[in-house]
Design a protein around this motif. Structure first.
Motif, mmCIF file in Angstrom:
data_model
loop_
_atom_site.group_PDB
_atom_site.id
_atom_site.type_symbol
_atom_site.label_atom_id
_atom_site.label_comp_id
_atom_site.label_asym_id
_atom_site.label_seq_id
_atom_site.Cartn_x
_atom_site.Cartn_y
_atom_site.Cartn_z
ATOM 1 N N PRO A 1 0.816 -1.228 0.000
ATOM 2 C CA PRO A 1 0.000 0.000 0.000
ATOM 3 C C PRO A 1 0.842 1.266 0.000
ATOM 4 C CG PRO A 1 -0.104 -1.095 2.131
ATOM 5 C CD PRO A 1 0.543 -2.050 1.186
ATOM 6 N N TYR A 2 2.028 1.216 0.626
ATOM 7 C CA TYR A 2 2.900 2.389 0.650
ATOM 8 C C TYR A 2 3.305 2.799 -0.769
ATOM 9 C CZ TYR A 2 7.054 5.236 1.612
ATOM 10 O OH TYR A 2 7.981 6.245 1.653
ATOM 11 N N LEU A 3 3.776 1.833 -1.549
ATOM 12 C CA LEU A 3 4.204 2.139 -2.917
ATOM 13 C C LEU A 3 3.012 2.469 -3.809
ATOM 14 C CD1 LEU A 3 7.044 -0.492 -3.464
ATOM 15 C CD2 LEU A 3 7.261 1.917 -2.861
ATOM 16 N N GLN A 4 1.876 1.823 -3.569
ATOM 17 C CA GLN A 4 0.675 2.192 -4.318
ATOM 18 C C GLN A 4 0.301 3.647 -4.036
ATOM 19 O OE1 GLN A 4 -1.959 -1.058 -2.994
ATOM 20 N NE2 GLN A 4 -2.054 -1.762 -5.126
ATOM 21 N N GLY A 5 0.475 4.061 -2.778
ATOM 22 C CA GLY A 5 0.213 5.454 -2.429
ATOM 23 C C GLY A 5 1.160 6.411 -3.116
ATOM 24 N N LEU A 6 2.434 6.051 -3.173
ATOM 25 C CA LEU A 6 3.410 6.921 -3.829
ATOM 26 C C LEU A 6 3.123 7.043 -5.332
ATOM 27 C CD1 LEU A 6 6.830 6.005 -2.153
ATOM 28 C CD2 LEU A 6 5.124 7.684 -1.457
ATOM 29 N N LEU A 7 2.658 5.962 -5.937
ATOM 30 C CA LEU A 7 2.304 6.030 -7.356
ATOM 31 C C LEU A 7 1.126 6.974 -7.576
ATOM 32 C CD1 LEU A 7 2.653 2.291 -8.477
ATOM 33 C CD2 LEU A 7 4.122 4.205 -9.115
ATOM 34 N N LEU A 8 0.160 6.948 -6.670
ATOM 35 C CA LEU A 8 -0.984 7.854 -6.792
ATOM 36 C C LEU A 8 -0.558 9.307 -6.592
ATOM 37 C CD1 LEU A 8 -3.804 5.872 -4.947
ATOM 38 C CD2 LEU A 8 -3.663 6.390 -7.385
ATOM 39 N N ARG B 1 2.255 10.543 -7.483
ATOM 40 C CA ARG B 1 2.851 10.926 -8.764
ATOM 41 C C ARG B 1 1.782 11.360 -9.764
ATOM 42 N NH1 ARG B 1 4.959 8.224 -12.152
ATOM 43 N NH2 ARG B 1 6.622 9.608 -12.826
ATOM 44 N N GLU B 2 0.585 10.800 -9.628
ATOM 45 C CA GLU B 2 -0.502 11.123 -10.547
ATOM 46 C C GLU B 2 -1.348 12.292 -10.049
ATOM 47 O OE1 GLU B 2 -2.672 7.484 -10.862
ATOM 48 O OE2 GLU B 2 -0.970 6.357 -11.642
ATOM 49 N N GLY B 3 -0.972 12.879 -8.902
ATOM 50 C CA GLY B 3 -1.728 13.995 -8.358
ATOM 51 C C GLY B 3 -2.967 13.575 -7.597
ATOM 52 N N LYS B 4 -3.089 12.294 -7.240
ATOM 53 C CA LYS B 4 -4.269 11.788 -6.533
ATOM 54 C C LYS B 4 -3.942 11.589 -5.055
ATOM 55 C CE LYS B 4 -5.738 9.445 -10.776
ATOM 56 N NZ LYS B 4 -5.971 8.130 -11.430
ATOM 57 N N ARG B 5 -3.701 12.703 -4.377
ATOM 58 C CA ARG B 5 -3.197 12.621 -3.009
ATOM 59 C C ARG B 5 -4.239 12.109 -2.015
ATOM 60 N NH1 ARG B 5 1.474 14.151 -1.074
ATOM 61 N NH2 ARG B 5 1.949 15.358 -2.941
ATOM 62 N N ASP C 1 3.929 21.009 -14.879
ATOM 63 C CA ASP C 1 2.562 21.405 -15.210
ATOM 64 C C ASP C 1 1.526 20.410 -14.698
ATOM 65 O OD1 ASP C 1 2.966 19.269 -16.860
ATOM 66 O OD2 ASP C 1 2.449 20.297 -18.718
ATOM 67 N N ASN C 2 1.932 19.574 -13.722
ATOM 68 C CA ASN C 2 0.994 18.586 -13.182
ATOM 69 C C ASN C 2 0.717 18.796 -11.696
ATOM 70 O OD1 ASN C 2 -0.666 16.275 -13.728
ATOM 71 N ND2 ASN C 2 0.771 15.038 -12.549
ATOM 72 N N ASN C 3 1.054 19.980 -11.197
ATOM 73 C CA ASN C 3 0.819 20.292 -9.786
ATOM 74 C C ASN C 3 -0.287 21.343 -9.693
ATOM 75 O OD1 ASN C 3 0.952 21.411 -7.129
ATOM 76 N ND2 ASN C 3 3.015 20.577 -6.913
ATOM 77 N N PRO C 4 -1.433 21.006 -9.100
ATOM 78 C CA PRO C 4 -2.554 21.958 -9.069
ATOM 79 C C PRO C 4 -2.244 23.238 -8.315
ATOM 80 C CG PRO C 4 -2.975 20.100 -7.611
ATOM 81 C CD PRO C 4 -1.766 19.743 -8.426
ATOM 82 N N GLU C 5 -1.331 23.149 -7.344
ATOM 83 C CA GLU C 5 -1.003 24.333 -6.552
ATOM 84 C C GLU C 5 -0.374 25.413 -7.422
ATOM 85 O OE1 GLU C 5 -1.430 26.481 -3.220
ATOM 86 O OE2 GLU C 5 -2.046 24.400 -3.472
ATOM 87 N N TRP C 6 0.435 24.998 -8.387
ATOM 88 C CA TRP C 6 1.079 25.984 -9.259
ATOM 89 C C TRP C 6 0.034 26.741 -10.086
ATOM 90 C CZ3 TRP C 6 4.209 24.972 -6.006
ATOM 91 C CH2 TRP C 6 5.184 23.988 -5.996
ATOM 92 N N ALA D 1 -6.559 23.131 -12.540
ATOM 93 C CA ALA D 1 -6.272 22.656 -11.187
ATOM 94 C C ALA D 1 -7.339 21.669 -10.728
ATOM 95 C CB ALA D 1 -6.175 23.836 -10.226
ATOM 96 N N TYR D 2 -8.582 21.954 -11.081
ATOM 97 C CA TYR D 2 -9.693 21.085 -10.696
ATOM 98 C C TYR D 2 -9.567 19.721 -11.370
ATOM 99 C CZ TYR D 2 -14.390 19.286 -9.927
ATOM 100 O OH TYR D 2 -15.445 18.492 -9.560
#
Length: 261
Positions: free
Chosen positions: A59-66, A68-72, A224-229, A253-254
């Motif tokens: 689950p830890y690595l699955q979380g890190l992959l998410l 990377r996709e911006g699905k925090r 260009d994949n970070n919504p905060e920017w 961003a949405y």
């Protein structure tokens, strides 16, 4: 290299074993082969009859992959699962705390605040945690704690860009904007998203909106994949009355992170 040669044989004879797929996933994650890592992680999970039998790294690595996709938000659920499976492993604890901080939701911040005393007392607490706590303290305008935490972070990590950027941010939030800009300018790194974001924030507070806009646009060129920017640049454009452009950025961003936009 030796592991890469062994893996095909391991997978051939141990294809029904969750631990073999977990090992393969760790290898591919380390090699930045994200697609195969994701496949192996899911296989490792599917082959476990009980949740408690899952390797906590899955689950830890699955979380890190998410992440990377911006699905925090979804990633946090998996990081919480990893911690539930191995509750005292510091890398799991820290990454969960960091993700809760970056999530910024009230519930995640409340959980982070509750966990901080335990994290700071952990035997493996390090400069990255002190740097994180400094950010937390700044948001509460606890300047002395932020300063103390940054000092500990710098003592542990050196004057790296993350610590340098936060020291500049602290100076700016205390009203010392020009000093903060000088501090950022002294760092020999151009075109870095973190440094340019801090510079943009400081320029924004100074009312130098065109300069802030330039800094925020440099950030988006790099990432260009970070919504905060997108939100940072949109806020700057709104202050200039450029609402149409800002709406387009907020929409982007949405798309990346609906929960925060």
């Amino acid at each position: 290299m030796e592991l890469s040669l062994l893996l095909p044989t391991l997978l051939k004879w141990g294809n029904a074993e969750a631990k073999v797929h977990a090992l393969s996933a760790k290898y591919h994650f380390a090699m930045e082969n994200w697609i195969q890592a994701r496949i192996d992680l899911q296989s490792a999970r599917n082959l476990c009859a009980r949740v408690e039998d899952i390797d906590p790294a899955v689950p830890y690595l699955q979380g890190l992959l998410l992440i990377r996709e911006g699905k925090r938000a979804k990633a946090i659920e998996l990081l919480e699962e990893a911690v539930s499976l191995q509750s005292d492993y510091y890398p799991f604890l820290f990454r969960l705390a960091e993700s809760r901080w970056l999530s910024g939701t009230k519930s995640d911040i409340a959980k982070l605040e509750a966990d901080l005393p335990m994290l700071l007392e952990h035997a493996e607490a390090d400069g990255w945690l002190y740097n994180l706590v400094a950010c937390f303290a700044m948001d509460r305008q606890d300047w002395e704690r932020a300063k103390a935490m940054l000092a500990q972070a710098e003592a542990s990590l050196g004057s790296i860009k993350e610590v340098r950027a936060n020291k500049a941010e602290l100076a700016s939030r205390q009203g010392h904007h020009e000093q903060a800009l000088e501090y950022i300018a002294s760092y020999p790194l151009e075109g870095d998203p973190l440094i340019d974001t801090r510079r943009g924030n400081i320029l924004y507070r100074l009312g130098r909106l065109e300069d802030a806009e330039e800094a925020f646009r440099l950030v988006l060129k790099k990432d260009d994949n970070n919504p905060e920017w997108y939100r940072n640049l949109a806020g700057c454009l709104i202050e200039q009355g450029r609402y149409g452009e800002a709406d387009e950025l907020l929409a982007k961003a949405y798309e990346i992170e609906p929960a925060r936009s």
